[in-house]
Design an enzyme around this catalytic site. Structure first.
Site, PDB file in Angstrom:
ATOM      1  N   GLY A 121     -10.486  -0.297   0.626  1.00 15.17           N
ATOM      2  CA  GLY A 121     -11.755   0.069   1.245  1.00 15.17           C
ATOM      3  C   GLY A 121     -11.541   0.835   2.530  1.00 15.17           C
ATOM      4  O   GLY A 121     -10.504   1.477   2.722  1.00 15.17           O
ATOM      5  N   SER A 122     -12.495   0.739   3.414  1.00 15.22           N
ATOM      6  CA  SER A 122     -12.457   1.516   4.655  1.00 15.22           C
ATOM      7  C   SER A 122     -11.460   0.925   5.644  1.00 15.22           C
ATOM      8  O   SER A 122     -11.065  -0.246   5.553  1.00 15.22           O
ATOM      9  CB  SER A 122     -13.846   1.542   5.292  1.00 15.22           C
ATOM     10  OG  SER A 122     -14.187   0.262   5.800  1.00 15.22           O
TER      11      SER A 122
ATOM     12  N   GLY B 193     -10.736  -2.965   6.474  1.00 12.50           N
ATOM     13  CA  GLY B 193      -9.356  -3.411   6.335  1.00 12.50           C
ATOM     14  C   GLY B 193      -8.855  -4.133   7.574  1.00 12.50           C
ATOM     15  O   GLY B 193      -8.116  -5.125   7.479  1.00 12.50           O
TER      16      GLY B 193
ATOM     17  N   CYS C 217      -9.522   8.200  -2.631  1.00  8.99           N
ATOM     18  CA  CYS C 217      -8.865   8.044  -1.322  1.00  8.99           C
ATOM     19  C   CYS C 217      -7.841   9.142  -1.064  1.00  8.99           C
ATOM     20  O   CYS C 217      -7.725   9.638   0.059  1.00  8.99           O
ATOM     21  CB  CYS C 217      -8.197   6.674  -1.241  1.00  8.99           C
ATOM     22  SG  CYS C 217      -9.338   5.287  -1.230  1.00  8.99           S
TER      23      CYS C 217
ATOM     24  N   GLU D  24      -5.056  -0.987   0.976  1.00 10.10           N
ATOM     25  CA  GLU D  24      -5.127   0.441   0.677  1.00 10.10           C
ATOM     26  C   GLU D  24      -6.422   0.950   1.300  1.00 10.10           C
ATOM     27  O   GLU D  24      -7.513   0.671   0.797  1.00 10.10           O
ATOM     28  CB  GLU D  24      -5.113   0.711  -0.826  1.00 10.10           C
ATOM     29  CG  GLU D  24      -5.110   2.201  -1.141  1.00 10.10           C
ATOM     30  CD  GLU D  24      -5.256   2.496  -2.622  1.00 10.10           C
ATOM     31  OE1 GLU D  24      -5.829   3.559  -2.943  1.00 10.10           O
ATOM     32  OE2 GLU D  24      -4.818   1.673  -3.438  1.00 10.10           O
TER      33      GLU D  24
END
Length: 489
Positions: free
Chosen positions: A218-219, A223, A274, A240
């Site tokens: 995610g963002s 994170g 991403c 990630e």
């Protein structure tokens, strides 16, 4: 309207409250999912913890179960692909391929061997390094590739010997919940848990005492929160996070050819990847030609509902992300940027946004400094390669980067200067099944893919076996020496 169930302790679970999932191509409801309660989460974690010892102990059982899962996913690929398209928006062919890839992932990881390394083998001792499963894994997954991202944790964690409790995004829970419904007949109870809910559920999973590892995609902001919460129990984290991937074009390419090669690494899945190209640096001398070639390609893309034949690009997945992309493009235009193609939403329902090519941007435009995660590309001229490298690296992100040239050796030399976990030469995006994938700086912690994904869910265990006849107990002076070296446990 589909009503799907959670999978807890190998059985269907519903709830007293439900959430509605909408199709981003129509913004009409397509399904309902139960909201996991705190009590259900406790039950799920207990079941996973109870399943752990037997699951970890029998590799052949795990391999047989993973093969059964692969067969079931092969049979359900069309169904899962359709669910993915209805909730996420991507073209149906891409969604079905993702489902078939999930089956392949189970087979690939089941076949992996984890090496036992011997670091000493002499007259005094045999010392081996083993990999042991870390325990229950909590997986919190995003909405851009819901099924693929879930399997990207489930399959390697299973190979390691870990049960998994997975929560899909509340924007795209359907295919993952259906995955749980399909696979629970092929797995021991508690080995795979699928729960649904929003951010509160994700926070509860991260802080829950049972999981020993957290896998989050995610963002960057989210994170950081996951990492802080996990630290309280010293949980393992695999993060990630975002990317603001630059691509640098060198001055020896054909503009039309390179533009065609750059296009889909930028705009696949409506830019919601991403590791997609987010910033493009091109020589001043060919800036205009590359911009026009990209714009011409963008104008030819068929944007529409993913279930329609020949559609190349679907909608942005959810309303908040749609508004963010619109805002970033509008801010850039207000700051003086030129729209070479796109820049608007087509008429009609749905969260569609035309593939957009921007130029003449201010250096501090947010669409350059932040990750847009949508179908909008800033094209930025440079005067020399050193300038391009400096600007490419001027970010807190570090997921991927690429360099494009007719001279691969020249491009590779530039690529080694880029601060990213993966650098590509004359391509952007492919990883394959055996190479690790990871970010640097704020783009993540830990490595995924291949054997590195399995390692992420293991602890190292050292087995020190003294040889027969060796002096098993150290003399006092030897103990003092090891203490001084900091090696006494």
């Amino acid at each position: 309207m589909l009503d799907l169930t959670m999978t807890i302790n190998g059985a269907a679970a519903t709830s007293t409250t439900w959430s509605t999932v909408v199709d981003p191509a129509t913004e009409e409801p397509v399904g309902r999912v139960p909201d996991c309660t705190p009590e259900q989460l406790d039950d799920a974690m207990t079941a996973a913890q109870n399943a752990f010892p037997a699951w970890a102990a029998d590799l052949e059982q795990r391999r047989a179960a993973m093969e059964a899962c692969a067969v079931a996913l092969d049979h359900a690929a069309e169904e899962l692909g359709e669910l993915t398209t209805r909730e996420q928006g991507m073209p149906l062919t891409v969604a079905v391929a993702s489902a078939r890839g999930a089956a392949s992932s189970f087979r690939r990881y089941a076949a992996l061997e984890l090496p036992t390394e011997t670091v000493q083998n002499d007259e005094s001792a045999l010392v081996r390094i083993e990999r042991r499963p870390v325990g229950v894994v909590a997986a919190i997954k995003p909405w851009n590739f819901p099924l693929g991202m879930a399997i990207g944790t489930i399959a390697p964690a299973f190979r390691a010997g870990c049960p998994v409790v997975v929560k899909p995004s509340p924007f795209t829970p359907l295919a993952t919940l259906r995955l749980g419904e399909i696979l629970r007949d092929h797995l021991p109870p508690g080995v795979l848990t699928v729960v649904s809910g929003g951010d509160d559920l994700g926070r509860a999973m991260t802080s829950h005492p049972v999981p020993r590892a957290i896998s989050f995609t995610g963002s960057v902001a989210a994170g950081r929160s996951v990492n802080i919460a996990a630290a309280a129990d010293l949980k393992r984290v695999l993060l990630e996070l975002g990317g603001n991937d630059p691509a640098i074009v060198l001055d020896d390419v054909d503009p039309a050819t390179v533009a065609e090669s750059l296009f889909w690494p930028t705009f696949s899945n409506a830019g919601q990847i991403c590791k997609a190209i987010k910033r493009l640096y091109v020589p001043e001398s060919m800036h205009e030609e590359i911009v026009e070639a990209l714009a011409e390609r963008a104008r030819a893309v068929r944007v529409g509902r993913g279930t329609e034949p020949s559609v190349e690009m679907g909608p942005i997945n959810n309303r908040p992300q749609y508004e963010r992309v619109r805002e970033l493009v509008a801010e850039a235009v207000d700051g003086g940027a030129t729209v070479a193609a796109g820049g608007t939403a087509p008429d009609g329902p749905g969260l569609f946004f035309e593939p957009t090519v921007l130029t003449d941007l201010a250096d501090d435009a947010r669409i350059i400094e932040e990750e847009q995660f949508g179908p909008a590309l800033p094209v930025l001229p440079y005067s020399d390669v050193a300038e391009a490298v400096r600007k490419a690296n001027a970010t807190n992100f570090g997921l991927g980067a690429s360099v494009w040239s007719n001279d691969p050796l020249r491009a590779a030399a530039v690529a080694t200067q880029l601060e990213a976990g993966t650098v590509w030469v004359n391509t952007h995006g492919p990883i394959g099944s055996t190479a690790p994938f990871q970010g640097v700086k704020s783009s993540g912690l830990g490595s995924a893919n291949g054997i590195w994904s399995v390692y992420a869910f293991t602890d190292i265990r050292t087995v020190y076996q003294a040889r027969s006849g060796a002096n098993v107990y150290q003399a006092p002076e030897a103990v003092a020496t090891t203490t001084e070296l900091g090696t006494e446990g």
